[in-house]
Design an enzyme around this catalytic site. Structure first.
Site, mmCIF file in Angstrom:
data_model
loop_
_atom_site.group_PDB
_atom_site.id
_atom_site.type_symbol
_atom_site.label_atom_id
_atom_site.label_comp_id
_atom_site.label_asym_id
_atom_site.label_seq_id
_atom_site.Cartn_x
_atom_site.Cartn_y
_atom_site.Cartn_z
ATOM 1 C CG ASP A 39 -1.757 -1.242 1.337
ATOM 2 O OD1 ASP A 39 -2.265 -1.702 0.302
ATOM 3 O OD2 ASP A 39 -1.898 -1.775 2.450
ATOM 4 C CD GLU A 201 -8.892 -3.573 -2.313
ATOM 5 O OE1 GLU A 201 -9.718 -3.634 -1.381
ATOM 6 O OE2 GLU A 201 -7.906 -4.330 -2.402
#
Length: 465
Positions: A39, A201
């Site tokens: 991430d 997402e």
């Protein structure tokens, strides 16, 4: 000459330089090797690129994520680890110790805001600091956003008119207008009605030459990085294609996109580091990065997958200042560890804190650290390294490749008590000049020493002698 022999010799003349060049390719995939990271959230501040990441634990089977890490670079190939910049402990209202998912940091009015999602419907929190390094504190004591299980993966855009927006969501896309204080919002939370095609997402929103862009984890499963464009920060969003194609190499993904020193870069993550050791699947991801190129019409070129060699170095590294040992373009075998030293010998009476150390550890025979593009200018006459010996050994400092010319050899004896940091020095090859890749190759048996920093000293000019 026999025709078959001639062909064989000809092929060898091609193959030899090819394989020599292949051996010299700078491995940059993934860009972090000492820990599992995911991430990626890049941010540029004061000529430095700061990279915030989530952190998969070494023994993670599924998601096991307790804190957020920070790395930084000024050349896009050598990355220095800062360590843990925030953790779930920063949020007193979070009821668990596993769930430090994808965060993003952004600067406004001299403050740094780290937006952190808490899975399971707990909400999206925000931390604030006066420095990109922290310390970060929770100004609200409660979630900024709390709607449900879709409250994950926040991303922030501050538009040219000063209006800030936060976007997030899985499987739907949401946005809200943030106030100038960046810890509150105005108006209603909007579910974007034109959720871009293949959106999963991990949205990341930015603006370039009048166009608004949203990259995101696209298709499932596996996921690549797709993107959409709009004329407005609130959409509608039109899907334009893939920046990184979906493949079995990626499985999951999460983009982070930033401009730095005139070039654009796309960050994501993969399982490349895990796959070097096992064919089994665990949630142990690693951050990747490559240069990103726009087409004349504003669309983005597809690069299918992350390259092995990564982007070009944008500036050389200066060896004549203290360089942290956890600064590296590539490493094999080593890990990093953080420790705080106290002058007291007992947990119940530690006394005064002496120092905080983030250092390289788990150093065994044959392990190495590679630092790319080191500028020795007119040469170096000596080198110093800060070490804490365990069993002792040697550091062979080599130029350009792992078995390249030796720049210096540092002998590390075990006369120093374990846990005590000491500076070791060695004379260097003064004929080495200009820019070279540097390998710190470790020799000995096992558990040789811990490694804190290194520094070269330039050859003195005649007028200085």
């Amino acid at each position: 000459m026999n025709k078959q022999i001639f062909i064989s010799i000809f092929l060898m003349t091609i193959a030899i330089p090819y394989f020599a060049n292949a051996q010299n390719i700078v491995k940059q995939r993934p860009i972090i090797q000492t820990k599992y990271t995911a991430d990626p959230a890049p941010m540029v501040h004061n000529d430095t690129l700061f990279l915030y990441t989530s952190h998969d634990e070494d023994d993670a089977m599924g998601f096991k994520m307790k804190d957020w890490l920070l790395y930084y670079s000024t050349d896009m190939v050598n990355w220095t680890e800062y360590g843990v910049v925030a953790s779930l402990d920063n949020f007193k209202w979070v009821p668990y110790d596993n769930g430090a998912w994808a965060a993003q940091c952004i600067e406004r009015n001299g403050k740094f805001y780290l937006y952190c999602p808490m899975p399971g419907g707990v909400g999206i929190g925000v931390l604030v600091a006066d420095s990109p390094y922290g310390p970060f504190k929770d100004p609200l004591g409660e979630p900024l956003i709390k709607q449900g299980h879709h409250d994950i993966d926040p991303t922030i855009l501050i538009d040219d008119d000063g209006q800030a927006y936060m976007y997030w969501g899985n499987p739907k896309l949401y946005y809200v207008k943030l106030n100038e204080d960046m810890i509150s919002y105005s108006g209603e939370i909007i579910q974007e009605p034109t959720t871009p095609e293949n959106y999963q997402e991990g949205p990341w929103v930015w603006k370039h030459k009048g166009h608004y862009y949203m990259a995101y984890a696209s298709t499932c499963c596996p996921e690549g990085i797709g993107y959409a464009m709009s004329d407005y920060p609130t959409g509608p969003w039109e899907y334009k294609g893939m920046i990184i194609d979906a493949s079995e190499k990626t499985r999951g993904n999460h983009p982070g996109i930033v401009q730095y020193k005139g070039k654009w870069y796309c960050f994501g993550h993969s399982y490349d580091l895990l796959k070097k050791t096992t064919s089994k699947f665990y949630e142990r991801r690693s951050v990747d990065m490559d240069e990103m190129v726009y087409n004349p019409d504003g669309t983005i070129q597809n690069r299918q997958y992350w390259s092995v060699e990564g982007p070009e170095q944008v500036e050389p590294l200066n060896p004549f200042i203290r360089v942290e040992a956890e600064t590296m373009a590539w490493s094999e075998g080593v890990k990093t560890r953080f420790e705080t030293e106290w002058e007291g010998d007992f947990d119940w009476d530690r006394g005064k804190k002496i120092a905080d150390h983030l250092f390289v550890t788990d150093i065994n025979h044959g392990d190495y650290i590679k630092v790319k593009g080191v500028d020795f200018s007119d040469g170096a006459e000596s080198v110093e390294v800060s070490l804490s010996p365990i069993y002792g050994g040697k550091i062979e400092i080599r130029a350009d490749k792992i078995d390249g010319p030796i720049i210096a050899t540092v002998d590390v004896n075990t006369k120093t008590e374990e846990g005590i940091w000491k500076i070791f020095s060695a004379k260097t090859n003064k004929n080495l000049k200009g820019i070279h890749d540097v390998y710190f190759v470790f020799r000995g048996e096992k558990d040789l020493f811990n490694f804190d920093w290194w520094k070269f000293y330039p050859v003195k000019k005649a007028s200085e002698k």
